[in-house]
Write a protein that holds these residues in place. Structure first.
Motif, PDB file in Angstrom:
ATOM      1  N   THR A   2       0.840  -1.189   0.000  1.00 16.57           N
ATOM      2  CA  THR A   2       0.000   0.000   0.000  1.00 16.57           C
ATOM      3  C   THR A   2       0.876   1.239   0.000  1.00 16.57           C
ATOM      4  OG1 THR A   2      -0.100   0.017   2.413  1.00 16.57           O
ATOM      5  CG2 THR A   2      -1.900  -1.116   1.253  1.00 16.57           C
ATOM      6  N   ALA A   3       0.307   2.330  -0.477  1.00 18.58           N
ATOM      7  CA  ALA A   3       0.962   3.633  -0.418  1.00 18.58           C
ATOM      8  C   ALA A   3      -0.093   4.656   0.000  1.00 18.58           C
ATOM      9  CB  ALA A   3       1.559   4.009  -1.767  1.00 18.58           C
ATOM     10  N   THR A   4       0.287   5.566   0.886  1.00 17.23           N
ATOM     11  CA  THR A   4      -0.618   6.610   1.368  1.00 17.23           C
ATOM     12  C   THR A   4       0.116   7.943   1.276  1.00 17.23           C
ATOM     13  OG1 THR A   4      -1.616   5.059   2.920  1.00 17.23           O
ATOM     14  CG2 THR A   4      -2.013   7.401   3.310  1.00 17.23           C
ATOM     15  N   PHE A   5      -0.564   8.953   0.720  1.00 19.92           N
ATOM     16  CA  PHE A   5       0.063  10.256   0.535  1.00 19.92           C
ATOM     17  C   PHE A   5      -0.580  11.310   1.420  1.00 19.92           C
ATOM     18  CE2 PHE A   5       1.104   7.613  -2.986  1.00 19.92           C
ATOM     19  CZ  PHE A   5       2.478   7.811  -3.073  1.00 19.92           C
ATOM     20  N   MET A   6       0.130  12.429   1.605  1.00 14.69           N
ATOM     21  CA  MET A   6      -0.266  13.449   2.573  1.00 14.69           C
ATOM     22  C   MET A   6      -1.660  14.006   2.325  1.00 14.69           C
ATOM     23  SD  MET A   6       3.199  14.744   4.136  1.00 14.69           S
ATOM     24  CE  MET A   6       2.343  15.870   5.090  1.00 14.69           C
ATOM     25  N   ASP A   7      -2.143  13.962   1.083  1.00  9.08           N
ATOM     26  CA  ASP A   7      -3.491  14.472   0.798  1.00  9.08           C
ATOM     27  C   ASP A   7      -4.573  13.424   1.060  1.00  9.08           C
ATOM     28  OD1 ASP A   7      -3.198  12.722  -1.322  1.00  9.08           O
ATOM     29  OD2 ASP A   7      -3.564  14.216  -2.876  1.00  9.08           O
ATOM     30  N   GLY A   8      -4.185  12.225   1.555  1.00  9.25           N
ATOM     31  CA  GLY A   8      -5.137  11.168   1.852  1.00  9.25           C
ATOM     32  C   GLY A   8      -5.338  10.169   0.728  1.00  9.25           C
ATOM     33  N   THR A   9      -4.734  10.419  -0.429  1.00  4.56           N
ATOM     34  CA  THR A   9      -4.832   9.486  -1.547  1.00  4.56           C
ATOM     35  C   THR A   9      -4.141   8.176  -1.164  1.00  4.56           C
ATOM     36  OG1 THR A   9      -4.778  11.328  -3.096  1.00  4.56           O
ATOM     37  CG2 THR A   9      -4.317   9.156  -3.994  1.00  4.56           C
ATOM     38  N   GLN A  10      -4.795   7.046  -1.488  1.00  7.05           N
ATOM     39  CA  GLN A  10      -4.224   5.736  -1.168  1.00  7.05           C
ATOM     40  C   GLN A  10      -4.244   4.829  -2.388  1.00  7.05           C
ATOM     41  OE1 GLN A  10      -6.229   4.074   2.230  1.00  7.05           O
ATOM     42  NE2 GLN A  10      -5.318   5.542   3.619  1.00  7.05           N
ATOM     43  N   THR A  17      -7.260   3.511  -4.360  1.00  5.82           N
ATOM     44  CA  THR A  17      -8.344   3.035  -3.506  1.00  5.82           C
ATOM     45  C   THR A  17      -9.034   4.155  -2.732  1.00  5.82           C
ATOM     46  OG1 THR A  17      -6.756   2.545  -1.743  1.00  5.82           O
ATOM     47  CG2 THR A  17      -7.330   0.739  -3.255  1.00  5.82           C
ATOM     48  N   LYS A  18      -8.401   5.301  -2.600  1.00  3.41           N
ATOM     49  CA  LYS A  18      -9.006   6.472  -1.948  1.00  3.41           C
ATOM     50  C   LYS A  18      -8.529   7.709  -2.661  1.00  3.41           C
ATOM     51  CE  LYS A  18      -9.744   4.712   2.663  1.00  3.41           C
ATOM     52  NZ  LYS A  18      -9.447   4.824   4.058  1.00  3.41           N
ATOM     53  N   PRO A  19      -9.328   8.735  -2.800  1.00  4.39           N
ATOM     54  CA  PRO A  19     -10.682   8.869  -2.285  1.00  4.39           C
ATOM     55  C   PRO A  19     -11.668   7.982  -3.041  1.00  4.39           C
ATOM     56  CG  PRO A  19     -10.120  10.803  -3.568  1.00  4.39           C
ATOM     57  CD  PRO A  19      -8.895   9.936  -3.514  1.00  4.39           C
ATOM     58  N   SER A  20     -12.809   7.747  -2.424  1.00  2.00           N
ATOM     59  CA  SER A  20     -13.808   6.885  -3.042  1.00  2.00           C
ATOM     60  C   SER A  20     -14.349   7.550  -4.306  1.00  2.00           C
ATOM     61  CB  SER A  20     -14.944   6.587  -2.068  1.00  2.00           C
ATOM     62  OG  SER A  20     -15.629   7.768  -1.743  1.00  2.00           O
ATOM     63  N   GLY A  21     -14.794   6.734  -5.229  1.00  2.00           N
ATOM     64  CA  GLY A  21     -15.345   7.223  -6.486  1.00  2.00           C
ATOM     65  C   GLY A  21     -14.340   7.341  -7.605  1.00  2.00           C
ATOM     66  N   VAL A  22     -13.042   7.292  -7.280  1.00  3.56           N
ATOM     67  CA  VAL A  22     -12.000   7.358  -8.310  1.00  3.56           C
ATOM     68  C   VAL A  22     -11.788   5.962  -8.890  1.00  3.56           C
ATOM     69  CG1 VAL A  22      -9.555   7.824  -8.749  1.00  3.56           C
ATOM     70  CG2 VAL A  22     -10.846   9.299  -7.194  1.00  3.56           C
ATOM     71  N   VAL A  23     -11.674   5.890 -10.205  1.00  2.00           N
ATOM     72  CA  VAL A  23     -11.386   4.639 -10.901  1.00  2.00           C
ATOM     73  C   VAL A  23     -10.104   4.885 -11.684  1.00  2.00           C
ATOM     74  CG1 VAL A  23     -12.204   2.959 -12.592  1.00  2.00           C
ATOM     75  CG2 VAL A  23     -13.847   4.158 -11.113  1.00  2.00           C
ATOM     76  N   ALA A  24      -8.964   4.368 -11.173  1.00  2.00           N
ATOM     77  CA  ALA A  24      -7.690   4.683 -11.814  1.00  2.00           C
ATOM     78  C   ALA A  24      -6.656   3.610 -11.498  1.00  2.00           C
ATOM     79  CB  ALA A  24      -7.180   6.038 -11.330  1.00  2.00           C
TER      80      ALA A  24
END
Length: 125
Positions: free
Chosen positions: A84-92, A109-116
């Motif tokens: 896993t990777a988590t960034f300062m803006d909350g993106t995971q 996987t975060k934020p929800s609703g993103v498909v990438a």
């Protein structure tokens, strides 16, 4: 004994050290914006060491260019080469790396609703 099983047993398990070095990456997909999904793409580089990530990325959303921005985060790689990777803006992201760490793929996987999803290739130590 199965040759593939022998090859798997000969490889050392993955760890955070597997992803140390500089990577070039690209990611593309869709994100929610004003009630609809709009396309985006990101490209940049990331330096990884000891579970910490630091990089610069250029972001284009719905055709609008954003200037390159610095970012920071953390990553954790499991023995089975997932992580896993988590960034300062909350993106995971969830990721999978090759055992030698030369390449990894990831899905947001975060934020929800993103498909990438994207791919990263090691270009230096």
């Amino acid at each position: 004994m199965n040759r593939n099983a022998e090859d798997e047993n000969a490889m050392a398990p993955c760890s955070n050290a597997t992803l140390e070095g500089r990577f070039l990456f690209t990611e593309a997909g869709f994100e929610p914006n004003e009630g609809k999904l709009v396309p985006f793409a990101i490209s940049g580089y990331q330096d990884n060491a000891d579970g910490a990530a630091d990089g610069v990325a250029t972001y284009i959303v719905n055709g609008e260019f954003n200037s390159p921005e610095r970012y920071r985060g953390t990553y954790a790689v499991n023995a089975d080469c997932t992580g896993t990777a988590t960034f300062m803006d909350g993106t995971q992201f969830n990721l999978v790396t090759t055992p030698d760490g030369r390449m990894h793929t990831f899905v947001q996987t975060k934020p929800s609703g993103v498909v990438a999803s994207g791919i990263a290739l090691r270009v230096g130590d």
